[in-house]
Scaffold this motif. Structure first.
Motif, PDB file in Angstrom:
ATOM      1  N   GLU A   1       0.580   4.050   0.872  1.00  0.00           N
ATOM      2  CA  GLU A   1      -0.514   3.198   1.385  1.00  0.00           C
ATOM      3  C   GLU A   1      -1.710   3.929   0.736  1.00  0.00           C
ATOM      4  OE1 GLU A   1      -0.499   0.429   3.138  1.00  0.00           O
ATOM      5  OE2 GLU A   1       1.775   0.465   3.478  1.00  0.00           O
ATOM      6  N   ALA A   2      -1.981   3.683  -0.571  1.00  0.00           N
ATOM      7  CA  ALA A   2      -3.224   4.264  -1.092  1.00  0.00           C
ATOM      8  C   ALA A   2      -4.033   3.056  -1.515  1.00  0.00           C
ATOM      9  CB  ALA A   2      -2.892   5.219  -2.013  1.00  0.00           C
ATOM     10  N   ARG A   3      -5.252   3.069  -1.429  1.00  0.00           N
ATOM     11  CA  ARG A   3      -6.193   1.969  -2.084  1.00  0.00           C
ATOM     12  C   ARG A   3      -7.492   2.793  -2.758  1.00  0.00           C
ATOM     13  NH1 ARG A   3      -5.519  -3.365  -0.750  1.00  0.00           N
ATOM     14  NH2 ARG A   3      -3.563  -3.624   0.801  1.00  0.00           N
ATOM     15  N   ASP A   4      -7.953   2.246  -3.767  1.00  0.00           N
ATOM     16  CA  ASP A   4      -9.175   2.977  -4.164  1.00  0.00           C
ATOM     17  C   ASP A   4     -10.266   2.290  -3.523  1.00  0.00           C
ATOM     18  OD1 ASP A   4      -9.689   0.386  -5.429  1.00  0.00           O
ATOM     19  OD2 ASP A   4      -9.390   1.134  -7.573  1.00  0.00           O
ATOM     20  N   VAL A   5     -11.573   2.686  -4.084  1.00  0.00           N
ATOM     21  CA  VAL A   5     -12.487   2.267  -3.333  1.00  0.00           C
ATOM     22  C   VAL A   5     -13.003   0.622  -3.340  1.00  0.00           C
ATOM     23  CG1 VAL A   5     -14.515   2.644  -4.830  1.00  0.00           C
ATOM     24  CG2 VAL A   5     -15.057   3.006  -2.585  1.00  0.00           C
ATOM     25  N   ILE A   6     -12.338  -0.013  -4.228  1.00  0.00           N
ATOM     26  CA  ILE A   6     -12.560  -1.488  -4.213  1.00  0.00           C
ATOM     27  C   ILE A   6     -11.141  -2.348  -3.794  1.00  0.00           C
ATOM     28  CG2 ILE A   6     -14.313  -1.415  -6.125  1.00  0.00           C
ATOM     29  CD1 ILE A   6     -12.253  -2.206  -8.301  1.00  0.00           C
ATOM     30  N   GLY A   7     -10.638  -1.665  -3.147  1.00  0.00           N
ATOM     31  CA  GLY A   7      -9.335  -1.994  -2.532  1.00  0.00           C
ATOM     32  C   GLY A   7      -8.040  -2.220  -3.423  1.00  0.00           C
ATOM     33  N   ARG A   8      -8.007  -1.678  -4.490  1.00  0.00           N
ATOM     34  CA  ARG A   8      -6.756  -1.956  -5.486  1.00  0.00           C
ATOM     35  C   ARG A   8      -5.667  -0.929  -4.779  1.00  0.00           C
ATOM     36  NH1 ARG A   8      -9.182  -1.028 -11.347  1.00  0.00           N
ATOM     37  NH2 ARG A   8     -10.126   0.784 -10.058  1.00  0.00           N
ATOM     38  N   GLN A   9      -4.601  -1.374  -4.562  1.00  0.00           N
ATOM     39  CA  GLN A   9      -3.433  -0.674  -3.892  1.00  0.00           C
ATOM     40  C   GLN A   9      -2.575  -0.155  -5.020  1.00  0.00           C
ATOM     41  OE1 GLN A   9      -1.162  -2.978  -1.123  1.00  0.00           O
ATOM     42  NE2 GLN A   9       0.097  -1.224  -0.385  1.00  0.00           N
ATOM     43  N   GLY A  10      -2.181   1.107  -4.458  1.00  0.00           N
ATOM     44  CA  GLY A  10      -1.383   1.669  -5.604  1.00  0.00           C
ATOM     45  C   GLY A  10      -0.852   3.006  -4.958  1.00  0.00           C
ATOM     46  N   LEU A  11      -0.032   3.799  -5.789  1.00  0.00           N
ATOM     47  CA  LEU A  11       0.632   5.005  -5.326  1.00  0.00           C
ATOM     48  C   LEU A  11      -0.156   6.243  -5.182  1.00  0.00           C
ATOM     49  CD1 LEU A  11       3.763   4.857  -8.188  1.00  0.00           C
ATOM     50  CD2 LEU A  11       3.468   3.812  -5.771  1.00  0.00           C
ATOM     51  N   GLY A  12      -0.144   6.980  -4.274  1.00  0.00           N
ATOM     52  CA  GLY A  12      -1.042   7.824  -3.857  1.00  0.00           C
ATOM     53  C   GLY A  12      -0.462   9.272  -3.932  1.00  0.00           C
ATOM     54  N   ILE A  13      -1.479  10.201  -4.062  1.00  0.00           N
ATOM     55  CA  ILE A  13      -1.195  11.652  -4.222  1.00  0.00           C
ATOM     56  C   ILE A  13      -2.037  12.038  -3.356  1.00  0.00           C
ATOM     57  CG2 ILE A  13      -1.152  13.811  -5.554  1.00  0.00           C
ATOM     58  CD1 ILE A  13       1.668  12.383  -5.622  1.00  0.00           C
TER      59      ILE A  13
END
Length: 352
Positions: free
Chosen positions: A271-283
């Motif tokens: 459940e990772a998202r960057d500061v503009i809301g793009r969802q991705g894989l998180g470390i």
């Protein structure tokens, strides 16, 4: 004796808090001016002068390559139950939909970082001349802590042009934030100029790092600057993170990700998202001393680096768990011949 009087009579505590506060954006100010701004920050901590006094001498804004925020130990160490994991779905860093329990098994993180490493190794090695500039465009957002509360600023568009000359430089490049262009000057105290290194990672310098993950990790633990009371594993993890989001030789990038996989406490999150809301894989890795999580976000399709966020994982006097402290979203990278020159595809997606 009041609490505020007692605090003023503990100079060691004041020095420690001053050291941990985020430095004002004043790299090109004199040392005396820098210390004056530090004292103004201490007035906020002590509450012994009016806020208007501190505002009377604001630090001149100097562009930064990346929003880096180190919160005061006094504030971040305040009581609050540690949240094991936070489900993040908004772009403001707040929690939505409750909390989740973070897994303690680090093997999924290592497996993901190895896949990211393999993908990075497949990129082409670039030829970057010493007289060129590495261009980066990203969205940035950060919090101002000087009021004692985390005041999250607006999302900003930042472009940077970083000089690639290897020798010490007084002028490191240019930064353009929401249309305002300012020079990037040498780090405070670098009277002879800032050399290539952690503070100015040129493509050539990155290519000089060990490409064996074990040797690289040893180098990072030896060379990452010491910070009193800072967890060493966290400091090295964040040092690696500070190098991501730019252009680097593929073998170096691959080694950095494999080195990160060996740092204790590094975990994977879905459940990772960057500061503009793009969802991705998180470390992610949590600094449990200060209640802060650092999160790297990767594209689930090609494993490219999307951005990073730092946020609170427990309630503190600065804000609630989930409060954003800093965040970036990578948009474009390129090599250009002149500072201030935009590549033709700067308005597109990531180029490296």
């Amino acid at each position: 004796m009041t609490d505020s009087t007692a605090a003023r009579n503990r100079p060691d505590d004041r020095d420690e808090i001053a050291r941990l506060l985020p430095a004002p954006d004043d790299r090109d100010l004199t040392r005396e001016q820098h210390l004056r701004h530090k004292e103004l920050l201490m007035q906020h901590i002590d509450h012994d002068r009016a806020a208007s006094t501190a505002a009377a001498e604001p630090a001149r804004r100097t562009p930064r390559r990346r929003p880096v925020l180190i919160a005061s130990a006094a504030a971040l160490a305040l009581a609050g139950a540690l949240t094991a994991g936070i489900a993040m779905t908004g772009t403001d860093g707040r929690t939505h939909g409750g909390t989740t329990t973070a897994a303690t098994d680090t093997r999924p993180a290592a497996a993901l970082l190895h896949r990211i490493s393999a993908a990075a190794a497949r990129h082409d090695t670039l030829t970057v001349r010493d007289d060129q500039f590495v261009y980066t465009r990203e969205k940035i957002r950060g919090a101002d802590l000087t009021s004692g509360k985390a005041v999250v600023g607006p999302l900003e568009d930042e472009e940077t042009w970083l000089a690639q000359e290897p020798g010490p430089l007084h002028r490191l490049g240019l930064s353009r934030v929401d249309g305002e262009t300012l020079p990037l000057n040498a780090e405070l105290g670098d009277t002879e100029g800032t050399p290539a290194g952690f503070g100015r990672p040129t493509y050539r310098w990155l290519g000089s790092l060990p490409t064996d993950p074990g040797r690289l990790l040893d180098y990072l633990y030896a060379k990452t600057p010491e910070a009193e009371r800072r967890q060493r594993d966290q400091a090295v993890f964040e040092q690696i993170g500070s190098l991501l989001g730019g252009m680097m030789p593929p073998r170096t990038a691959a080694a950095l990700y494999r080195a990160a996989a060996e740092i204790p406490g590094v975990r994977r999150t879905l459940e990772a998202r960057d500061v503009i809301g793009r969802q991705g894989l998180g470390i992610v890795r949590d600094d449990t001393r200060y209640g802060v999580r650092t999160e790297w976000v990767f594209d689930p399709k090609d494993y490219s680096f999307l951005g990073a966020r730092t946020f609170l994982i427990r309630d503190t006097s600065y804000g609630e768990a989930g409060t954003l402290l800093s965040g970036t979203a990578e948009l474009a990278h390129a090599v250009v011949d002149k500072a201030g020159l935009r590549p033709a595809d700067a308005d597109g997606t990531r180029t490296a």
